[in-house]
Design an enzyme around this catalytic site. Structure first.
Site, mmCIF file in Angstrom:
data_model
loop_
_atom_site.group_PDB
_atom_site.id
_atom_site.type_symbol
_atom_site.label_atom_id
_atom_site.label_comp_id
_atom_site.label_asym_id
_atom_site.label_seq_id
_atom_site.Cartn_x
_atom_site.Cartn_y
_atom_site.Cartn_z
ATOM 1 N N GLY A 10 41.953 48.805 35.968
ATOM 2 C CA GLY A 10 41.998 47.343 35.957
ATOM 3 C C GLY A 10 42.912 46.944 34.808
ATOM 4 N N SER A 11 43.991 46.248 35.155
ATOM 5 C CA SER A 11 44.983 45.885 34.122
ATOM 6 C C SER A 11 45.124 44.376 34.030
ATOM 7 C CB SER A 11 46.338 46.523 34.457
ATOM 8 O OG SER A 11 46.191 47.903 34.605
ATOM 9 N N GLY A 12 44.012 43.691 34.192
ATOM 10 C CA GLY A 12 44.026 42.231 34.096
ATOM 11 C C GLY A 12 43.916 41.793 32.647
ATOM 12 N N ILE A 14 41.267 41.676 30.534
ATOM 13 C CA ILE A 14 40.573 42.602 29.617
ATOM 14 C C ILE A 14 41.357 43.909 29.512
ATOM 15 C CG2 ILE A 14 38.434 43.829 29.073
ATOM 16 C CD1 ILE A 14 36.872 41.724 30.560
ATOM 17 N N GLY A 15 41.839 44.412 30.651
ATOM 18 C CA GLY A 15 42.575 45.688 30.649
ATOM 19 C C GLY A 15 43.766 45.645 29.695
ATOM 20 N N ARG A 89 26.871 34.925 45.085
ATOM 21 C CA ARG A 89 26.702 36.112 44.257
ATOM 22 C C ARG A 89 26.788 37.378 45.111
ATOM 23 N NH1 ARG A 89 21.044 37.891 42.502
ATOM 24 N NH2 ARG A 89 21.374 38.693 44.580
ATOM 25 N N THR A 120 32.958 45.660 34.612
ATOM 26 C CA THR A 120 32.984 44.805 35.803
ATOM 27 C C THR A 120 31.613 44.180 36.087
ATOM 28 O OG1 THR A 120 34.714 46.191 36.745
ATOM 29 C CG2 THR A 120 33.521 44.788 38.288
ATOM 30 N N HIS A 176 22.803 41.598 31.524
ATOM 31 C CA HIS A 176 23.860 40.691 31.113
ATOM 32 C C HIS A 176 23.770 39.470 32.010
ATOM 33 C CE1 HIS A 176 27.626 39.424 29.453
ATOM 34 N NE2 HIS A 176 28.234 39.435 30.615
HETATM 35 P P1 A3D Z 1 41.084 40.075 35.773
HETATM 36 O O1 A3D Z 1 42.050 39.545 34.777
HETATM 37 O O2 A3D Z 1 40.958 39.387 37.096
HETATM 38 O O3 A3D Z 1 41.417 41.637 36.023
HETATM 39 C C1 A3D Z 1 40.830 42.402 37.018
HETATM 40 C C2 A3D Z 1 41.887 43.382 37.525
HETATM 41 O O4 A3D Z 1 41.259 44.247 38.471
HETATM 42 C C3 A3D Z 1 43.062 42.698 38.252
HETATM 43 O O5 A3D Z 1 44.290 43.067 37.621
HETATM 44 C C4 A3D Z 1 42.970 43.245 39.674
HETATM 45 O O6 A3D Z 1 44.250 43.474 40.284
HETATM 46 C C5 A3D Z 1 42.251 44.570 39.435
HETATM 47 N N1 A3D Z 1 41.624 45.123 40.630
HETATM 48 C C6 A3D Z 1 41.034 44.457 41.662
HETATM 49 N N2 A3D Z 1 40.613 45.361 42.577
HETATM 50 C C7 A3D Z 1 40.930 46.588 42.101
HETATM 51 C C8 A3D Z 1 40.747 47.907 42.607
HETATM 52 N N3 A3D Z 1 40.158 48.121 43.785
HETATM 53 N N4 A3D Z 1 41.193 48.932 41.861
HETATM 54 C C9 A3D Z 1 41.812 48.722 40.667
HETATM 55 N N5 A3D Z 1 42.024 47.498 40.157
HETATM 56 C C10 A3D Z 1 41.584 46.447 40.867
HETATM 57 O O7 A3D Z 1 39.608 40.093 35.163
HETATM 58 P P2 A3D Z 1 39.173 40.366 33.642
HETATM 59 O O8 A3D Z 1 39.967 41.496 33.097
HETATM 60 O O9 A3D Z 1 39.131 39.084 32.905
HETATM 61 O O10 A3D Z 1 37.655 40.813 33.875
HETATM 62 C C11 A3D Z 1 37.369 42.025 34.525
HETATM 63 C C12 A3D Z 1 35.896 42.134 34.878
HETATM 64 O O11 A3D Z 1 35.107 42.107 33.690
HETATM 65 C C13 A3D Z 1 35.355 41.005 35.760
HETATM 66 O O12 A3D Z 1 34.477 41.562 36.733
HETATM 67 C C14 A3D Z 1 34.576 40.139 34.790
HETATM 68 O O13 A3D Z 1 33.546 39.402 35.421
HETATM 69 C C15 A3D Z 1 34.014 41.206 33.868
HETATM 70 N N6 A3D Z 1 33.568 40.754 32.553
HETATM 71 C C16 A3D Z 1 32.413 41.304 32.085
HETATM 72 C C17 A3D Z 1 31.942 40.953 30.829
HETATM 73 C C18 A3D Z 1 30.686 41.584 30.315
HETATM 74 O O14 A3D Z 1 30.272 41.305 29.211
HETATM 75 C C19 A3D Z 1 29.962 42.529 31.147
HETATM 76 C C20 A3D Z 1 32.633 40.031 30.056
HETATM 77 C C21 A3D Z 1 33.807 39.483 30.557
HETATM 78 C C22 A3D Z 1 34.271 39.861 31.821
#
Ligand code: A3D
Length: 320
Positions: A10-12, A14-15, A89, A120, A176
């Protein structure tokens, strides 16, 4: 000694932040993976060009091929989609469950010896599903939530008491989400129980209750302000502290979603509890004494996690 390898699935938001922090701290070489073509490669290139400015030598690469995560020491999983307006959900659960299946298989085939940190959402269910799909030992997969939730709690307490955040040790248990259990009885300011300090500073119980409530809703507050997306700086920093605990065999006791086999009266679930992270992964779960009220709050949280797992089993029969 060869450099360590950190793979980020995941390179969004957070990544990308994880990659930057891991490189700045020179935890090892970094591989950014995503299904979106170009995104991990573009971010890797941009981040690599921070190296000469910031003075780090970590190699950062981007890929759409799971084979490139081979040999990773640590894997941090943020792959998935966020909940969008109109999405239930269960819709979100169904989509991210499929993502966990792909990620779990990718890890199983290419990096089965890694220590895996899942971020995630919905966290407590996704970390469990990722474990099921990857088949890794329970002590090698953990969920990140407690470090972040505790950091939020600590921030609000430090603001209230006008003290350095470095002196605040705040404690959050449970799942969480809205059912998390911020535990005031184990929260201190340099060893002084928060309740005692509140009396000294004239902070009443209703104000402490407001801080607990704000902590519970901490993620939603940021989502509301950002308008699009969710928090990413503090979630990334929190996961990096867990990765460092593993890589450095630090034996840190951190609140995280760990697999329970009998502790806290729970069997077979991932629940937010204090756990020791060292070179063995989750080396132990620390069972602390809780008041009756804290116990019943934790039970509500555990029941919410159970409900999510039942929903997962209903969606994917291989989990039943
Ligand atoms: P985001 O910037 O949308 O990044 C997610 C990345 O996942 C995107 O680049 C997508 O292309 C990629 N992706 C989607 N499907 C796939 C797949 N099948 N294989 C590989 N990559 C894929 O999101 P984010 O970085 O802001 O957040 C990521 C996750 O963390 C989300 O589910 C949030 O809800 C979660 N999150 C959890 C917390 C906790 O404290 C647990 C806090 C903040 C965010």
């Amino acid at each position: 000694m060869a450099r360590k390898k950190i793979a980020l699935i995941g390179s969004g938001n957070i990544g990308g932040t994880l990659a930057h922090l891991a490189a700045q701290k020179e935890l090892g070489d970094v591989v950014l993976f995503d299904i979106a073509e170009g995104v991990p490669q573009g971010k890797a290139l941009d981040l690599s060009q921070c190296g000469p400015v910031q003075g780090f030598d970590s190699k950062i690469t981007g890929t759409n091929d799971y084979a490139d995560i081979a040999g990773a020491d640590v894997i941090i999983v943020t792959a998935g989609v966020p909940r969008k307006p109109g999405m239930s959900r269960d819709d979100l659960l169904g989509i991210n469950l499929k993502v966990m299946k792909q990620v779990g298989e990718g890890i199983k085939q290419n990096a089965p010896d890694a220590f895996v940190i899942c971020i995630t959402n919905p966290l407590d269910a996704m970390v469990w599903a990722l474990r099921e799909f990857s088949g890794l030992p329970h002590n090698k997969i953990v969920g990140m939530a407690g470090v972040l939730d505790s950091a939020r709690f600590a921030t609000f307490l430090a603001w209230e008491f006008e003290t350095s955040v470095r002196d605040v040790n705040a404690f959050v248990l449970g799942g969480h989400g809205d059912t998390m259990v911020p535990v005031l009885s184990y929260s201190t300011v340099n060893g002084i129980p928060v309740g005692d300090l509140a009396k000294i500073k004239g902070v009443d119980q209703s104000r402490l209750d407001e801080i607990v409530d704000r902590t519970r809703k901490g993620g939603g507050e940021i989502v509301g302000l950002l308008g699009t997306g969710s928090a990413f700086y503090a979630p990334a920093a929190s996961a990096i502290s867990m990765a460092e605990a593993y890589l450095g065999d630090q034996k840190r006791v951190l609140p995280c979603a760990a697999h329970l086999s009998g502790e806290y009266g729970v069997d077979g679930l991932y629940v937010g509890v204090p756990a020791m992270i060292g070179a063995g992964g989750i080396e132990s779960v620390v069972e602390i004494e809780l008041s009756d009220e804290e116990k019943s709050n934790l039970q509500v949280s555990i029941d919410a996690v159970k409900e999510l797992l039942e929903a997962c089993k209903g969606i994917d029969s291989s989990l039943a």
